[in-house]
Write a protein that holds these residues in place. Structure first.
Motif, short mmCIF file in Angstrom:
data_model
loop_
_atom_site.label_atom_id
_atom_site.label_comp_id
_atom_site.label_asym_id
_atom_site.label_seq_id
_atom_site.Cartn_x
_atom_site.Cartn_y
_atom_site.Cartn_z
N LYS A 95 0.87 -1.17 0.00
CA LYS A 95 0.00 0.00 0.00
C LYS A 95 0.91 1.22 0.00
N GLY A 96 0.52 2.24 -0.74
CA GLY A 96 1.33 3.46 -0.74
C GLY A 96 1.23 4.21 -2.05
N GLU A 97 2.16 5.14 -2.23
CA GLU A 97 2.16 5.94 -3.44
C GLU A 97 2.91 5.22 -4.56
N TYR A 98 2.35 5.36 -5.77
CA TYR A 98 2.96 4.76 -6.96
C TYR A 98 3.12 5.82 -8.03
N LEU A 99 4.26 5.77 -8.70
CA LEU A 99 4.44 6.53 -9.93
C LEU A 99 3.68 5.75 -10.99
N VAL A 100 2.79 6.43 -11.71
CA VAL A 100 2.00 5.79 -12.76
C VAL A 100 2.27 6.51 -14.08
N VAL A 101 2.78 5.76 -15.05
CA VAL A 101 3.03 6.29 -16.39
C VAL A 101 2.08 5.58 -17.33
N LYS A 102 1.32 6.36 -18.12
CA LYS A 102 0.33 5.78 -19.03
C LYS A 102 0.87 5.81 -20.46
N GLY A 103 0.43 4.84 -21.27
CA GLY A 103 0.85 4.83 -22.66
C GLY A 103 0.08 3.83 -23.48
N GLU A 104 0.36 3.86 -24.79
CA GLU A 104 -0.20 2.87 -25.69
C GLU A 104 0.79 2.59 -26.81
N ALA A 105 0.70 1.39 -27.37
CA ALA A 105 1.62 0.97 -28.42
C ALA A 105 0.95 -0.10 -29.27
N GLU A 106 1.60 -0.46 -30.36
CA GLU A 106 1.02 -1.43 -31.31
C GLU A 106 1.06 -2.86 -30.82
N VAL A 134 1.59 -2.79 -16.69
CA VAL A 134 0.27 -3.40 -16.63
C VAL A 134 -0.46 -3.17 -17.96
N GLU A 135 -0.63 -4.26 -18.70
CA GLU A 135 -1.39 -4.18 -19.96
C GLU A 135 -2.86 -4.27 -19.60
N MET A 136 -3.62 -3.23 -19.96
CA MET A 136 -5.00 -3.13 -19.52
C MET A 136 -6.03 -3.46 -20.59
N GLY A 139 -7.24 -0.70 -31.80
CA GLY A 139 -6.15 -1.49 -32.35
C GLY A 139 -4.82 -1.35 -31.64
N SER A 140 -4.75 -0.55 -30.57
CA SER A 140 -3.50 -0.37 -29.82
C SER A 140 -3.65 -0.94 -28.41
N PHE A 141 -2.55 -1.47 -27.91
CA PHE A 141 -2.51 -1.93 -26.53
C PHE A 141 -2.31 -0.71 -25.63
N PHE A 142 -3.07 -0.64 -24.54
CA PHE A 142 -2.87 0.47 -23.61
C PHE A 142 -2.63 -0.07 -22.21
N GLY A 143 -1.93 0.73 -21.42
CA GLY A 143 -1.63 0.28 -20.06
C GLY A 143 -0.85 1.32 -19.29
N GLU A 144 -0.32 0.87 -18.15
CA GLU A 144 0.38 1.75 -17.23
C GLU A 144 1.57 1.04 -16.61
N MET A 145 2.55 1.81 -16.20
CA MET A 145 3.67 1.32 -15.40
C MET A 145 3.38 1.74 -13.98
N TRP A 146 3.48 0.80 -13.03
CA TRP A 146 3.25 1.09 -11.61
C TRP A 146 4.54 0.85 -10.85
N ILE A 147 5.07 1.91 -10.24
CA ILE A 147 6.32 1.81 -9.50
C ILE A 147 6.11 2.40 -8.10
N PRO A 148 6.30 1.61 -7.05
CA PRO A 148 6.12 2.16 -5.70
C PRO A 148 7.22 3.19 -5.42
N VAL A 149 6.83 4.33 -4.86
CA VAL A 149 7.78 5.41 -4.59
C VAL A 149 7.57 5.96 -3.19
N VAL A 150 8.58 6.68 -2.70
CA VAL A 150 8.47 7.36 -1.42
C VAL A 150 8.81 8.84 -1.66
N ARG A 151 8.19 9.70 -0.87
CA ARG A 151 8.48 11.14 -0.97
C ARG A 151 9.84 11.40 -0.34
N LYS A 152 10.58 12.31 -0.96
CA LYS A 152 11.91 12.66 -0.41
C LYS A 152 11.74 13.76 0.65
#
Length: 164
Positions: free
Chosen positions: A99-110, A144-146, A151-164
């Motif tokens: 449980k916690g904060e995650y960096l989430v990057v969204k994208g799509e590709a072929e 995470v492929e969602m 016609g494109s695959f879409f998803g997100e990258m989930w990386i647990p992070v902590v605040r500095k």
């Protein structure tokens, strides 16, 4: 391939969750991007062809397919996984995401492979090196492929992070 805008990331609070994975140890040096990419591509090809990925998807709680990276006992591990509470004899690891904060990057590709590589590259190659208010301190991370959209695959990258 459509690349996401670099600013296309967010910080999101996530509850803890579990991914059941079938995995391999990556033998390439962690700086050998081409070697790691080939190992991952060969692995994904194998789990799709031999039916192991379909077995995982059959017990999943949703339609998401996880490509998980995790250091285990000083080994670089990579898993194909799904969110589930069930188990399978073929599965090699139950991966706990905190449980916690995650960096989430969204994208799509072929293709799903392009999506995974693009999200990983943006998250680790662009976002994390340039931000100052949070940091990745280890633990499992996942592409995470969602699903498919136009016609494109879409998803997100989930990386647990902590605040500095």
């Amino acid at each position: 391939m459509r690349l996401s805008n670099f600013s296309n990331y967010t910080l999101e609070e996530k509850d803890s969750f579990t991914v059941l994975g079938i995995g391999i140890e990556l033998k390439s040096d962690y700086t050998d991007y081409a070697g790691i990419s080939k190992e991952k591509a060969d692995f994904w090809s194998a789990v799709k062809q031999d039916g192991r990925l379909d077995m995982l998807k059959a017990i999943a709680l949703n339609d998401y397919t996880f490509a998980v990276n995790e250091a285990v006992n000083h080994k670089m591990m990579h898993y194909a996984g799904v969110m589930t509470d069930a188990t399978l004899p073929e599965a090699s690891r139950v991966i706990q995401f905190p449980k916690g904060e995650y960096l989430v990057v969204k994208g799509e590709a072929e293709t799903s492979e392009e999506l995974n590589n693009m999200l990983t590259g943006i998250a680790f190659g662009q976002v994390l090196p340039e931000v100052n208010d949070f940091a990745y301190v280890g633990g499992p991370n996942a592409s995470v492929e969602m699903g498919l959209r136009n016609g494109s695959f879409f998803g997100e990258m989930w990386i647990p992070v902590v605040r500095k």
